[in-house]
Design an enzyme around this catalytic site. Sequence first.
Site, mmCIF file in Angstrom:
data_model
loop_
_atom_site.group_PDB
_atom_site.id
_atom_site.type_symbol
_atom_site.label_atom_id
_atom_site.label_comp_id
_atom_site.label_asym_id
_atom_site.label_seq_id
_atom_site.Cartn_x
_atom_site.Cartn_y
_atom_site.Cartn_z
ATOM 1 N N LYS A 29 56.662 3.106 118.014
ATOM 2 C CA LYS A 29 57.574 3.078 119.155
ATOM 3 C C LYS A 29 58.985 2.693 118.723
ATOM 4 O O LYS A 29 59.971 3.334 119.109
ATOM 5 C CB LYS A 29 57.062 2.098 120.204
ATOM 6 N N CYS A 67 65.910 0.971 125.438
ATOM 7 C CA CYS A 67 65.186 1.351 124.219
ATOM 8 C C CYS A 67 66.100 1.476 123.006
ATOM 9 O O CYS A 67 66.046 0.664 122.092
ATOM 10 C CB CYS A 67 64.436 2.664 124.439
#
Length: 410
Positions: free
Chosen positions: A203, A257
């Site tokens: 991720k 993110c």
Amino acid sequence: MKICIIGQGYIGLPTAALFTANNCDVVGVDINEIIVNRLNNGEVHIEEPGISDVIKKSLENGKYHASLTPEKADAFIITVPTPYVMENYSCDLSYVKKACENILPYLEKGNTIIIESTIAPMSTDEEIKPIFENAGFKVGEDIYLAHCPERVLPGKIMYELVHNDRIIGGVTEKCAQKASEVYREFVKGELMQTEAKTAEMSKCMENTYRDVNIALANELARIGGEIGVNALEVIELANKHPRVNIHLPGPGVGGHCLAIDPYFIYSKAPEIAKIIKLSRDTNNSMPDFVVENVKKIIPKGKIAIFGLAYKGNTDDDRESPSYEIIGKLKSIGYEIGIYDPHVNPQSDLNEAINNADLIVVLSDHAEFKELDYDLIKENIENPIIFDTKNIIKEVPDGITLYNYGNLYKI
């Protein structure tokens, strides 16, 4: 199956909606009482296509309700924020840990706990697993713990949560299997089982890859402006190569993110992760670059800011570089007008541009791609637009357009 989802934001709420749409019972937990009350009244607080109708229907049929406290469930999914610690860029796990501690009184043997929040590699094994073991549960036997990061695009979350492939990182193989069973309720993409630490790193690297490539584009824009080369044309031509895909430059990197996750890797190996840190520094420098060029275009006056959101056609303004740019411009004396129909539907276009000397586009909303140039001419004597998102292709006579392709002409 009953699902308890901790956090009812940009990931938790769409996830809750999709579980309810697939006949699961869901309690959506949030610490914000205002959000909880609004959700229970059918008022969705985030802008995301398709979610509002699902939540309203789920409230009507009793499949969903929001709460300030967890409840017993078959699976618990944690989707709370994970900022970084300024001092060393490490992952701040305080919200995740608190969420884990809060569900302890409701846990029963056989339950599955899934961490969706983006966390640094090794966090699940080294810092989250002990919370449950210290409470008397044996992970992998009594309960099942996994890290299953989301990978979605704002504006398409409801579709991508269903159709994107999903990484399922279990603390044990059995944990991965149990977590997969939870997501099979609605996910149509492939469920790729692996270790928790591998899922964590995957991720973080997905977002780091994009951050590094954006930094390359931003650096190119700065070089082009310095030496007199049209960076946008360079990108267009270079991308004709079958194995080249240079990103577009912008005013900086926002979102929860890309602007944060690369630091989680860097903090684990700062002596090695030099490219990652340099890319972060490059992208963080772009608000200053925007301000420097604004000063070249107009040394003083009023600036109409078009866009607060970091992502076009959404109200998501988390970590948006727009706020830093606005703050810097105000600090050196510019008057600011702001128009963003997504982040602030009450913002007024006419008020923002009235007597402005310059329009600065900071978000790639669809509304900004086709502007009312007649209205702009009525409100601005000699209209100038600085498009930092490179979305305006041409303007009529009487309007000056600057973008990352022609800054050297200022």
